[in-house]
Design an enzyme around this catalytic site. Structure first.
Site, PDB file in Angstrom:
ATOM      1  N   LYS A 279       0.835  -1.193   0.000  1.00 52.79           N
ATOM      2  CA  LYS A 279       0.000   0.000   0.000  1.00 52.79           C
ATOM      3  C   LYS A 279       0.872   1.247   0.000  1.00 52.79           C
ATOM      4  O   LYS A 279       1.688   1.458   0.917  1.00 52.79           O
ATOM      5  CB  LYS A 279      -0.905   0.016   1.240  1.00 52.79           C
ATOM      6  CG  LYS A 279      -1.886  -1.146   1.305  1.00 52.79           C
ATOM      7  CD  LYS A 279      -2.993  -1.012   0.288  1.00 52.79           C
ATOM      8  CE  LYS A 279      -4.086  -2.036   0.494  1.00 52.79           C
ATOM      9  NZ  LYS A 279      -5.197  -1.871  -0.460  1.00 52.79           N
TER      10      LYS A 279
ATOM     11  N   LYS B 279     -14.041  -7.460  -7.077  1.00 48.92           N
ATOM     12  CA  LYS B 279     -14.333  -7.685  -5.660  1.00 48.92           C
ATOM     13  C   LYS B 279     -15.833  -7.883  -5.508  1.00 48.92           C
ATOM     14  O   LYS B 279     -16.625  -7.073  -6.005  1.00 48.92           O
ATOM     15  CB  LYS B 279     -13.889  -6.498  -4.801  1.00 48.92           C
ATOM     16  CG  LYS B 279     -12.392  -6.276  -4.744  1.00 48.92           C
ATOM     17  CD  LYS B 279     -12.069  -5.054  -3.885  1.00 48.92           C
ATOM     18  CE  LYS B 279     -10.570  -4.822  -3.779  1.00 48.92           C
ATOM     19  NZ  LYS B 279     -10.271  -3.570  -3.027  1.00 48.92           N
TER      20      LYS B 279
END
Length: 327
Positions: free
Chosen positions: A150, A246
């Site tokens: 990230k 997702k």
């Protein structure tokens, strides 16, 4: 056959703190949909996401709004007409699949004609932080084949260089979570290319990514926040090389499978990802992930403790769900 709807909220502590460019969290708050008949119970889990205007209360209210239809025997096609793509529809859709399989004493994989599911290699995630901290965290995963990192702040080139050096044998996915801009994206992509990064995920804010059509892609770029369901795909051609599917975005397994088929038809590579949730949320995604280029289903590994029974993780390998868990 009548159906009973049960809606539950669960909170699962995270091991430490999970941080992305937009902020940090210390727990995963999930909504569980249970559909109970005289012969079987189907379950689905979703993770409401504030980035998409969702909350625990709003998701529970959405599911509650179709209680009467569910009790009467709502099917998945009707569900898609009643609830928008998102977390609430995901929980109900996956519960309907689970209920159908358990009622028929078979598996969702068999219902879909997928045959025997295989173990998959999932990414493991390194949270956002300063370059030195992230390099130390990445080094602990240096034996893992796939690491998702990230980023999304100032000095990302330093972070990228540091994490790549800390795990030289691993494939690295850089996830900026919409944290870059037109002024730094070219330099950051070049830093990724220099570091041998395999994929860059959602570098720019959704709707502010037109520059991706005009600049080189020295590393393939994957859409996440910019894509939710199959109907979004056409507008991404020329902008992105991959799409992240997702279930909490698509509204469940049904739309995720449709999106996967359309993405392949249009020539996109595929990542199957997740929000931070338990194995119950990951289990249906395992079916979509059977045909994915990248798998990012490590949500349960971020938790202090997963539900039992959960998915079986062996290093970076994750095994298909048992019928007791889902499907």
């Amino acid at each position: 056959m009548s159906t009973i709807l049960e809606i539950g909220v669960e909170r699962w502590p995270i091991a430490g703190t999970f941080t992305i460019s937009r902020g940090s969290k210390t727990e995963a708050a999930v909504v569980i949909c249970r559909l109970v008949t005289e012969t079987a119970t189907g379950r689905g889990e979703c993770v409401p996401y504030a980035r998409y205007g969702e909350s625990i209360d709003s998701v529970c209210e959405q599911i509650e709004s179709i209680r009467e239809r569910l009790v009467q025997g709502l099917d998945r096609d009707d569900l898609a007409k009643l609830l928008p793509a998102g977390a609430a529809r995901n929980a109900v859709d996956c519960a309907l699949w689970d209920l159908e399989a358990k009622s028929a004493r078979t598996s969702v994989a068999e219902l879909l004609g997928l045959g025997e599911l295989r173990d998959l290699t999932t990414a493991v995630t390194v949270s956002f932080g300063d370059a030195e901290t992230m390099a130390a965290a990445t080094a602990k995963f240096a034996h893992r084949p796939l690491i998702k990192v990230k980023v999304g702040g100032d000095d990302d080139a330093d972070r990228i260089s540091a994490v790549a050096a800390a795990a030289p044998a691993s494939r690295i996915i850089i996830d900026a979570n919409e944290g870059w801009n037109d002024d730094n994206i070219v330099a950051n992509l070049l830093a990724c290319a220099k570091a041998g990064v395999a994929l860059v995920e959602q570098p720019l804010p959704a709707g502010q990514d037109a520059i991706l059509r005009r600049i080189p892609h020295p590393v393939p770029i994957c859409a996440d926040e910019s894509v939710h369901a199959a109907d979004d795909l056409h507008q991404l051609a020329g902008l992105y090389d991959y799409v992240n599917i997702k279930l909490d975005k698509t509204g469940g397994l049904t739309e995720a499978l449709r999106m996967q088929q359309e993405a392949r038809r249009l020539g996109f590579g595929i990542m199957v990802g997740c929000m931070v949730g338990t194995s119950l949320a990951m289990a249906p995604a395992m079916l979509v992930a059977q045909d994915a280029d990248y798998v990012d289903l490590d949500g349960p590994l971020i938790l202090k403790k997963d539900r039992e029974p959960g998915l079986t993780f062996s290093g970076s390998l994750v095994s298909p769900p048992s019928p007791v868990l889902w499907g």
